[in-house]
Structures are given as C-alpha cells and as structure tokens.
Design an enzyme around this catalytic site. Structure first.
Site, PDB file in Angstrom:
ATOM      1  N   GLU A  54      14.656  28.202 -10.820  1.00  0.00           N
ATOM      2  CA  GLU A  54      15.666  27.750 -11.785  1.00  0.00           C
ATOM      3  C   GLU A  54      16.885  27.188 -11.073  1.00  0.00           C
ATOM      4  O   GLU A  54      17.419  26.142 -11.432  1.00  0.00           O
ATOM      5  CB  GLU A  54      16.119  28.912 -12.680  1.00  0.00           C
ATOM      6  CG  GLU A  54      15.019  29.518 -13.526  1.00  0.00           C
ATOM      7  CD  GLU A  54      14.322  30.688 -12.845  1.00  0.00           C
ATOM      8  OE1 GLU A  54      14.026  30.603 -11.635  1.00  0.00           O
ATOM      9  OE2 GLU A  54      14.062  31.683 -13.535  1.00  0.00           O
ATOM     10  N   CYS A  88      19.871  34.035 -11.873  1.00  0.00           N
ATOM     11  CA  CYS A  88      19.621  32.728 -12.500  1.00  0.00           C
ATOM     12  C   CYS A  88      20.197  32.670 -13.912  1.00  0.00           C
ATOM     13  O   CYS A  88      20.653  31.621 -14.360  1.00  0.00           O
ATOM     14  CB  CYS A  88      18.133  32.411 -12.502  1.00  0.00           C
ATOM     15  SG  CYS A  88      17.517  32.017 -10.847  1.00  0.00           S
TER      16      CYS A  88
HETATM   17  N1  THU Z   1      11.806  34.058  -8.777  1.00  0.00           N
HETATM   18  C1  THU Z   1      12.148  32.849  -9.332  1.00  0.00           C
HETATM   19  O1  THU Z   1      11.935  31.799  -8.716  1.00  0.00           O
HETATM   20  N2  THU Z   1      12.742  32.854 -10.536  1.00  0.00           N
HETATM   21  C2  THU Z   1      12.974  33.977 -11.285  1.00  0.00           C
HETATM   22  O2  THU Z   1      13.676  33.932 -12.276  1.00  0.00           O
HETATM   23  C3  THU Z   1      12.344  35.229 -10.875  1.00  0.00           C
HETATM   24  C4  THU Z   1      12.082  35.337  -9.415  1.00  0.00           C
HETATM   25  C5  THU Z   1      11.149  34.072  -7.474  1.00  0.00           C
HETATM   26  C6  THU Z   1      11.962  34.647  -6.366  1.00  0.00           C
HETATM   27  C7  THU Z   1      10.885  35.092  -5.394  1.00  0.00           C
HETATM   28  O3  THU Z   1      10.511  33.981  -4.592  1.00  0.00           O
HETATM   29  C8  THU Z   1       9.711  35.443  -6.284  1.00  0.00           C
HETATM   30  O4  THU Z   1       9.973  34.847  -7.537  1.00  0.00           O
HETATM   31  C9  THU Z   1       9.518  36.947  -6.474  1.00  0.00           C
HETATM   32  O5  THU Z   1      10.695  37.556  -6.864  1.00  0.00           O
END
Ligand code: THU
Length: 125
Positions: A54, A88
């Site tokens: 995000e 986020c």
């Molecule tokens: N992650 C995201 O990209 N967006 C989110 O809202 C939740 C978490 C990613 C961070 C990390 O690379 C993986 O998901 C596991 O937490």
C-alpha cells in the site's frame, strides 16, 4: 466497478519481493484524477525496513503529484480479506477522506471498507 483495480493489485502482487515472509501483497490506488498506481511489498534482510504494498503504491502516486485517493485495492494470494496493516492505515488516512473505498477480496467477492471503520478516531494535524 472495482474489478479492474483489484486485477491490477493482483498483478502487482506477482512482483512482490518477499524472501522472508513469503507473503506477497499487491495494491492499486485510484486517485481523484482517475489515475492508477500499483505497488507490491518488498522486504529487507533488516526486517523493519520492509515496505508494504500500500505504501509503495501511495508513494508512486505522490511522486507523480497526486494527493487524493478515491480508492485503494489490496490483495494477497495468501489471505482473504487482506486489510492494510496499522502503519498503512495511517498512511492511507493522510491522503483519503471518509468516502474513500478500501477494497479487499474475499473469495470471489470484493468487500469495501471505509477508513472510519479501519482506523476510528484517527490522528491528523
Ligand atoms: N504487508 C503488506 O504489504 N501490506 C499489509 O497491509 C500487510 C503486510 C506485507 C509486509 C510483509 O512483507 C508481509 O506482508 C508480511 O507481513
């Protein structure tokens, strides 16, 4: 209506760099000027430096001069209803309003949240 946005988020998730979590995420932002920007998460061996999908997508929109988010789709192939993490949510909050749609996928359906649900009593200056 938001199927295209979700398709772009799904496509972005295929480019995630996730050697540590193996949890790919894709996001696609729709701005007030009807432009779209995608992002995926990319991790780092220093784990705390990981950037979520995000924030990556929002950063691209900001770098292109956009300031208002009408909608954002978020997707992970690993989890239904993959809602934005707390950090986020705060970043989305900076560039959204109460009408902004935050879209996730549940099975074959899209579910729409508002920031007021995901981050009630949110902080802003
Ligand atoms: N992650 C995201 O990209 N967006 C989110 O809202 C939740 C978490 C990613 C961070 C990390 O690379 C993986 O998901 C596991 O937490």
């Amino acid at each position: 209506m938001y199927e295209d946005l979700m398709k772009k988020a799904i496509d972005a998730s295929t480019r995630a760099y996730v050697p540590y979590s193996n949890f790919p995420v894709g996001a696609c932002v729709l701005t007030e000027n009807d432009k779209t920007y995608t992002g995926c998460n990319f991790e780092n061996s220093s784990f705390g430096l990981t950037i979520c999908a995000e924030r990556n997508a929002i950063g691209s929109a900001i770098a292109d001069g956009e300031r208002k988010i009408k909608a954002i789709a978020v997707y992970s192939p690993k989890q239904d209803n993959c809602t934005p993490c707390g950090a986020c949510r705060q970043v989305i909050s900076e560039f959204c309003d109460d009408n902004t749609d935050i879209i996730v996928k549940i099975n074959d359906d899209l579910k729409i949240y508002k920031i007021t649900e995901l981050l009630p009593e949110r902080f802003s200056l």
